[in-house]
Design an enzyme around this catalytic site. Structure first.
Site, PDB file in Angstrom:
ATOM      1  CG  HIS A 190       1.584   7.474  -0.495  1.00 43.69           C
ATOM      2  ND1 HIS A 190       0.664   8.580   0.290  1.00 43.69           N
ATOM      3  CD2 HIS A 190       1.338   6.457  -0.070  1.00 43.69           C
ATOM      4  CE1 HIS A 190       0.134   7.827   1.102  1.00 43.69           C
ATOM      5  NE2 HIS A 190       0.131   6.576   0.942  1.00 43.69           N
TER       6      HIS A 190
ATOM      7  CG  ASP B 123      -2.153   3.022   6.746  1.00 47.83           C
ATOM      8  OD1 ASP B 123      -1.051   2.956   7.080  1.00 47.83           O
ATOM      9  OD2 ASP B 123      -2.336   4.009   5.700  1.00 47.83           O
TER      10      ASP B 123
ATOM     11  CG  HIS C  49      -3.827   3.045   0.892  1.00 49.40           C
ATOM     12  ND1 HIS C  49      -3.281   3.377  -0.147  1.00 49.40           N
ATOM     13  CD2 HIS C  49      -3.373   3.524   2.130  1.00 49.40           C
ATOM     14  CE1 HIS C  49      -2.282   3.965   0.082  1.00 49.40           C
ATOM     15  NE2 HIS C  49      -1.923   4.153   1.411  1.00 49.40           N
ATOM     16  CG  HIS C  50      -4.413   7.465   2.301  1.00 50.09           C
ATOM     17  ND1 HIS C  50      -4.219   7.421   3.797  1.00 50.09           N
ATOM     18  CD2 HIS C  50      -3.232   7.080   1.955  1.00 50.09           C
ATOM     19  CE1 HIS C  50      -3.107   7.248   4.243  1.00 50.09           C
ATOM     20  NE2 HIS C  50      -2.252   6.882   3.130  1.00 50.09           N
TER      21      HIS C  50
ATOM     22  CG  HIS D 181      -0.314   0.258   2.358  1.00 51.16           C
ATOM     23  ND1 HIS D 181       0.325  -0.601   3.170  1.00 51.16           N
ATOM     24  CD2 HIS D 181      -0.467   1.344   3.147  1.00 51.16           C
ATOM     25  CE1 HIS D 181       0.850   0.026   4.408  1.00 51.16           C
ATOM     26  NE2 HIS D 181       0.256   1.154   4.410  1.00 51.16           N
ATOM     27  CG  ASP D 182       2.462   3.410   3.087  1.00 47.68           C
ATOM     28  OD1 ASP D 182       1.351   4.134   2.487  1.00 47.68           O
ATOM     29  OD2 ASP D 182       2.542   3.247   4.207  1.00 47.68           O
TER      30      ASP D 182
ATOM     31  CE  LYS E 153       3.492   6.859   3.211  1.00 53.97           C
ATOM     32  NZ  LYS E 153       3.554   6.926   4.787  1.00 53.97           N
TER      33      LYS E 153
END
Length: 204
Positions: free
Chosen positions: A91, A146, A117-118, A62-63, A66
């Site tokens: 990201h 998260d 996911h945000h 998921h990250d 970044k």
């Protein structure tokens, strides 16, 4: 997604995760924990084995976006400026693009979950302002996993928050960031899942 397919996804993304580890090992540890929590939460919600493994894979990656965020923003200890916050928000979209660029079908299958996911349940999240059931279920699962792990983790600028404090914060955000049923499933998970209790509550 079968267990073999999940293993293939991990193998396909191994280079991406290794690159992220070289850039920021704390992000990779976070991704590992979110993957574990997301899979167990998915199973608590009663989804299929295939969907639970997709949740694990999406949590693991998921990250990944970044990797493209500047050091000054990614490693800043303290509040971000508006410009830095906009950079950090990117990201999610970058992660989707990276996964799709692999042209690996299993990584492409989770790219949308990484993008979303945000998102927030009330529609005020990013990058697309999706609301309620518009947000894919697996993206919602990764989102709350998260958030929980981020608060439970040690940060250079603060100690980890205890479980009760995290649950209090998440409770206040139900209907804004989280679906109520999703939050209830998370609470229940910590009551019945010994692996998750061991992973997170042994220190409390």
């Amino acid at each position: 997604m079968t267990e073999d397919q999940f293993a293939a996804t991990v193998l396909a993304g191994k280079g991406l995760v290794a690159a992220m580890r070289a850039r920021d090992h704390t992000t990779v540890w976070h991704q590992d924990r979110v993957a574990l929590l997301a899979e167990h939460l998915a199973r608590q919600l009663g989804v299929s084995d295939a969907e639970a493994r997709q949740a694990r894979s999406a949590g693991l990656h998921h990250d990944i976006g970044k990797i493209a965020i500047s050091d000054a923003t990614l490693f800043k200890q303290g509040p971000l400026t508006q410009a830095e916050w906009l950079e950090m928000q990117a990201h999610a979209e970058i992660g989707e693009r990276i996964l799709r660029a692999t042209e690996h079908p299993l990584l492409c299958s989770i790219a949308g979950y990484v993008r979303h996911h945000h998102e927030r349940f009330d529609g005020t999240g990013y990058p697309d302002g999706l609301q309620g059931s518009e947000i894919p279920l697996i993206a919602q699962i990764v989102s709350i996993a998260d958030a929980y792990d981020a608060m439970a983790a040690v940060r250079a600028y603060r100690p980890p928050r205890p479980h009760r404090a995290i649950i209090a914060i998440l409770t206040s955000e139900v209907g804004q960031k989280w679906d109520g049923a999703m939050f209830d499933a998370l609470v229940r998970l910590f009551e019945v899942d010994s692996e998750i209790v061991s992973a997170y509550l042994a220190k409390d």
